[in-house]
Scaffold this motif. Structure first.
Motif, PDB file in Angstrom:
ATOM      1  N   ASN A 245       6.701  11.156  -9.989  1.00 40.25           N
ATOM      2  CA  ASN A 245       8.088  10.863  -9.849  1.00 40.25           C
ATOM      3  C   ASN A 245       8.334   9.661  -8.962  1.00 40.25           C
ATOM      4  OD1 ASN A 245      10.817  11.385  -9.525  1.00 40.25           O
ATOM      5  ND2 ASN A 245      10.915  12.727  -7.739  1.00 40.25           N
ATOM      6  N   SER A 246       7.509   9.308  -7.888  1.00 40.10           N
ATOM      7  CA  SER A 246       7.567   7.973  -7.244  1.00 40.10           C
ATOM      8  C   SER A 246       7.619   6.792  -8.213  1.00 40.10           C
ATOM      9  CB  SER A 246       6.459   8.019  -6.152  1.00 40.10           C
ATOM     10  OG  SER A 246       6.533   8.911  -5.230  1.00 40.10           O
ATOM     11  N   LYS A 247       6.758   6.812  -9.027  1.00 36.54           N
ATOM     12  CA  LYS A 247       6.270   5.869 -10.088  1.00 36.54           C
ATOM     13  C   LYS A 247       7.387   5.653 -10.982  1.00 36.54           C
ATOM     14  CE  LYS A 247       2.467   7.670 -11.588  1.00 36.54           C
ATOM     15  NZ  LYS A 247       0.985   7.830 -12.543  1.00 36.54           N
ATOM     16  N   ASP A 248       8.079   6.802 -11.511  1.00 40.55           N
ATOM     17  CA  ASP A 248       9.331   6.727 -12.282  1.00 40.55           C
ATOM     18  C   ASP A 248      10.358   6.250 -11.589  1.00 40.55           C
ATOM     19  OD1 ASP A 248       7.818   7.617 -14.304  1.00 40.55           O
ATOM     20  OD2 ASP A 248       8.799   9.860 -14.111  1.00 40.55           O
ATOM     21  N   VAL A 249      10.910   6.556 -10.266  1.00 41.70           N
ATOM     22  CA  VAL A 249      11.816   6.141  -9.625  1.00 41.70           C
ATOM     23  C   VAL A 249      11.718   4.510  -9.105  1.00 41.70           C
ATOM     24  CG1 VAL A 249      12.981   6.151  -7.325  1.00 41.70           C
ATOM     25  CG2 VAL A 249      12.470   8.294  -8.540  1.00 41.70           C
ATOM     26  N   THR A 250      10.256   4.043  -8.654  1.00 46.75           N
ATOM     27  CA  THR A 250       9.980   2.927  -8.198  1.00 46.75           C
ATOM     28  C   THR A 250      10.306   1.882  -9.602  1.00 46.75           C
ATOM     29  OG1 THR A 250       8.694   3.746  -6.587  1.00 46.75           O
ATOM     30  CG2 THR A 250       8.547   1.469  -7.298  1.00 46.75           C
TER      31      THR A 250
ATOM     32  N   ASN B 222       0.697  -1.172   0.055  1.00 43.58           N
ATOM     33  CA  ASN B 222      -0.076   0.057   0.055  1.00 43.58           C
ATOM     34  C   ASN B 222       0.963   1.358   0.008  1.00 43.58           C
ATOM     35  OD1 ASN B 222      -2.091   1.985   0.297  1.00 43.58           O
ATOM     36  ND2 ASN B 222      -3.034   1.104   1.816  1.00 43.58           N
ATOM     37  N   ALA B 223       1.020   1.675  -1.157  1.00 47.49           N
ATOM     38  CA  ALA B 223       1.711   3.038  -1.417  1.00 47.49           C
ATOM     39  C   ALA B 223       0.950   4.013  -1.910  1.00 47.49           C
ATOM     40  CB  ALA B 223       3.171   2.630  -2.313  1.00 47.49           C
ATOM     41  N   ASP B 224      -0.177   4.013  -1.665  1.00 52.90           N
ATOM     42  CA  ASP B 224      -1.293   4.774  -2.047  1.00 52.90           C
ATOM     43  C   ASP B 224      -1.430   6.154  -1.063  1.00 52.90           C
ATOM     44  OD1 ASP B 224      -3.219   5.608  -4.002  1.00 52.90           O
ATOM     45  OD2 ASP B 224      -4.799   4.994  -2.735  1.00 52.90           O
TER      46      ASP B 224
ATOM     47  N   LYS C  44       5.385  10.760   4.101  1.00 56.66           N
ATOM     48  CA  LYS C  44       6.226  10.033   4.619  1.00 56.66           C
ATOM     49  C   LYS C  44       6.731   8.851   3.708  1.00 56.66           C
ATOM     50  CE  LYS C  44       3.172   6.934   6.946  1.00 56.66           C
ATOM     51  NZ  LYS C  44       3.887   5.437   6.400  1.00 56.66           N
ATOM     52  N   ASP C  45       5.704   8.161   3.018  1.00 54.02           N
ATOM     53  CA  ASP C  45       6.042   7.186   1.909  1.00 54.02           C
ATOM     54  C   ASP C  45       6.934   7.756   1.099  1.00 54.02           C
ATOM     55  OD1 ASP C  45       5.038   5.321   4.031  1.00 54.02           O
ATOM     56  OD2 ASP C  45       3.041   5.379   2.993  1.00 54.02           O
ATOM     57  N   ARG C  46       6.490   8.917   0.440  1.00 52.53           N
ATOM     58  CA  ARG C  46       7.100   9.512  -0.562  1.00 52.53           C
ATOM     59  C   ARG C  46       8.732   9.619  -0.533  1.00 52.53           C
ATOM     60  NH1 ARG C  46       5.913  14.131  -4.298  1.00 52.53           N
ATOM     61  NH2 ARG C  46       3.963  14.715  -3.872  1.00 52.53           N
TER      62      ARG C  46
END
Lengths: 418, 201
Positions: free
Chosen positions: A128-133, A80-82, A90-92
């Protein structure tokens, strides 16, 4: 101020989005350790750590893993990274700056629970999170840290990113599961719980990003040492955020149970302009608000529960004296109305009433009786819905009405006089 | 019978590019049921066609062998899946609590003044769609906003005004878009019905 650096590693100035750098700083060192312990040994360490889910509910992670049925069906791990709880950031950090921490946690947790497919559910707005992950996952596949026979261990794990598309409710674990199945994100009635009937009807563990990122740390230091960092029943360190009317808004790491006052004044630099605190939201806007007299309590799951609130995501929003609480309440009410999935009448209709009443108050078109009407509407929602979205809408509004009534009445009189 | 019918309607002028077809094939390997790939495929469709007009949803339904109703139900639920065309620049300002406390209403006022449209509206030239968005979860850097896929943090009204004026200049050069940043504009010209709701009946 006992700040810790177990999870938050910004001070090192290292680009942890590169696998080489992650490995150089001890990354994946816990994989051989996990193989040595075996799945049951990993679960035992996590149980000993007392780690409680970092998404907000605070359910013990090791216990959750233990609910998986002993049958032959394939098991899934869902992350759950929603992240979408208003006030939270924080998860960001993991998703954008230290993506392999979460992924190492995924590998260890999948091994412990015998899951071979993992979906990471990242909210749609986190470009950005999607790209990095996605890039981090690709790096791991090419280095043999994901896929078949990982590092010659015989363990297989496929990790896929699945992105949301703008629905807060998908942070609710069963709505998230529906969303992975390609459906509208409407929460399911429980039971059955995801451990038994999760994604595609299979046994599923749903864990938050920060929870999984803590797993390698726990294996490295040992479950008991992690538990000892916090307060009884609230083990470990926690990422905490401070935002709103403070001088130094930011993300920090402290042992569970650190007093809220220290977090706001020592880490967050105190209130803007030296003003007094009017109210704080302890862990995202679903949490009942606290008054300035309640900030000496320990910042952990039980400390917040004892004053009728919640730790939530542990990202604090500070509201300074002189702020317009009716307007704040309006933003909260509007959000929960907008994000209600609509399947339960008390939530679908009730969140609309809450918003409409607060708007009337804001427009100076309602008197003090509206406060009682709000409380009444909150009571009509609370406990009468499939998921916790109803409570998430009702609790903060009710807490404002009950704890800050004189402030609200003064704001109502000021509007009437204007 | 139903599937054959949908395949007919999707042949009505719309088709996925070979690259998208290949990506869909790969996505299908990730899920035990085809519907699992629905949201990722809707994202791909949006990237390719700009927005999810009814014919695009029919194409997706045919591709995944799903009923049109189930594709529509999912598409309607998620705000980031566009059911109408958006401007070239989708400006989304967070106005939730943390950003409100840090002055986000001044940013909304700035946008309304510079762009001449209200939140929820698309400019007549098809260049801008302005929206208030819910928490973008970067509250320690409030106020925050997004333009298409780019985040802006700690934004002051003056910085925002300069940004919008720059986008206006860029927009005059680029013209209106078909709704989604990066969509293939060579094969999908801007839709004439910009700013209007499509009929999904």
């Amino acid at each position: 101020m006992p700040e810790h650096r177990l999870l938050l590693r910004t001070h090192l100035g290292v680009d942890f989005t590169k696998l080489d750098n992650y490995l150089k700083h001890g990354g994946f060192k816990m994989w051989p350790r996990a193989l040595e312990l075996g799945p049951a040994g990993v679960i035992a360490q996590v149980k000993a750590s007392g780690l409680r889910g970092r998404g907000g509910a605070g359910f013990p992670t090791g216990t959750k893993w233990g609910f998986l049925p002993k049958d032959e069906r394939p098991r899934y791990l869902v992350v759950n990274a929603d992240e979408g709880e208003p006030g939270t950031f924080k998860d960001r950090y993991f998703l954008e700056e230290d993506p392999f921490r979460q992924l190492e946690g995924i590998l260890l947790s999948a091994y412990a629970t015998n899951a071979h497919i993992c979906y990471i559910y990242i909210r749609g707005e986190y470009w950005n999170s999607k790209d990095v992950t996605e890039d981090a996952i690709a790096q791991l596949y090419s280095a043999g840290w994901l896929g078949k026979n990982i590092q010659g261990s015989g363990f297989d794990l496929e990790v896929y990113m699945h992105t949301g598309a703008g629905a807060y409710i998908c942070g609710e674990e069963t709505a998230l599961i529906e969303s992975i199945e390609g459906k509208p994100g409407m929460p399911r009635l429980k039971p059955p719980f995801p451990a038994n009937w999760g994604v595609f009807g299979m046994p599923t563990v749903v864990n938050n990003t920060e929870t999984l990122a803590a797993v390698p740390v726990i294996l490295e230091m040992g479950g008991k040492a992690w538990a000892d960092l916090g307060t009884p029943n609230n083990g470990g360190t926690k990422l905490v955020g401070v935002a709103g009317h403070v001088n130094k808004p930011g993300l920090f790491e402290v042992p569970m149970g650190t007093p809220i006052r220290e977090i706001i004044y020592d880490l967050g630099g105190g209130v803007l302009g030296g003003a007094d605190i009017l109210a704080i939201i302890p862990g995202g806007s679903s949490c009942p608000f606290l008054t300035k007299d309640e900030i000496d309590i320990p910042f952990d799951f039980d400390g917040l529960k004892n004053v009728g609130s919640m730790l939530g995501t542990a990202c604090i929003t500070v509201i300074a004296e002189g702020s317009d609480l009716i307007k704040v309440m309006g933003r909260v009410a509007k959000f929960y109305q907008h994000e209600s999935c609509g399947q339960c009448t008390p939530c679908r209709q009730g969140t609309g009433w809450l918003h409409a009443i607060v708007e009337k108050l804001d427009a100076g078109a309602a008197d003090e009786q509206a406060i009682d009407l709000l409380i009444d509407a909150c009571n009509g929602i609370d406990g009468n819905t499939i998921c916790a979205h109803g409570e998430a809408a009702a609790w903060p509004i009710r807490s404002i009405c009950e704890k800050f009534r004189p402030q609200l009445e003064a704001e109502i009189r000021a509007r009437a006089a204007a | 019978m139903r599937e054959a019918k949908m395949a007919d309607s999707s042949a009505n002028g719309l088709a996925f590019s070979p690259q998208t077809k290949a990506r869909i094939a790969e996505l299908l390997t990730r899920y035990p049921r085809k519907q699992g790939a629905l949201i990722p495929v809707l994202w791909l469709a949006q990237e390719e066609f700009g927005w999810l007009k009814p014919a695009v949803l029919e194409l997706v339904a045919a591709e995944l062998q799903l009923s049109k109703a189930s594709v529509l139900a999912t598409a309607m639920f998620y705000t980031m899946l566009y059911k109408r065309p958006h401007g070239r620049f989708h400006v989304q300002i967070c106005t939730n609590v943390a950003c409100y406390l840090r002055g986000s209403d001044d940013l909304v006022a700035t946008a309304v003044e510079v762009l001449g449209i209200n939140p929820g509206e698309t400019s007549e030239d098809g260049l801008f769609t302005l929206q208030q968005v819910q928490c973008l979860c970067a509250c320690e850097r409030a106020p925050t906003l997004q333009v298409n896929k780019t985040d802006y943090f700690d934004v002051t009204p003056n910085q925002f005004r300069a940004l919008l004026e720059q986008l206006q200049t860029d927009g005059l050069r680029l013209g209106p878009s078909i709704g989604w940043p990066g969509a293939d504009e060579s094969t999908n010209p801007p839709d004439a019905s910009t700013g209007t709701e499509a009929s999904y009946a």
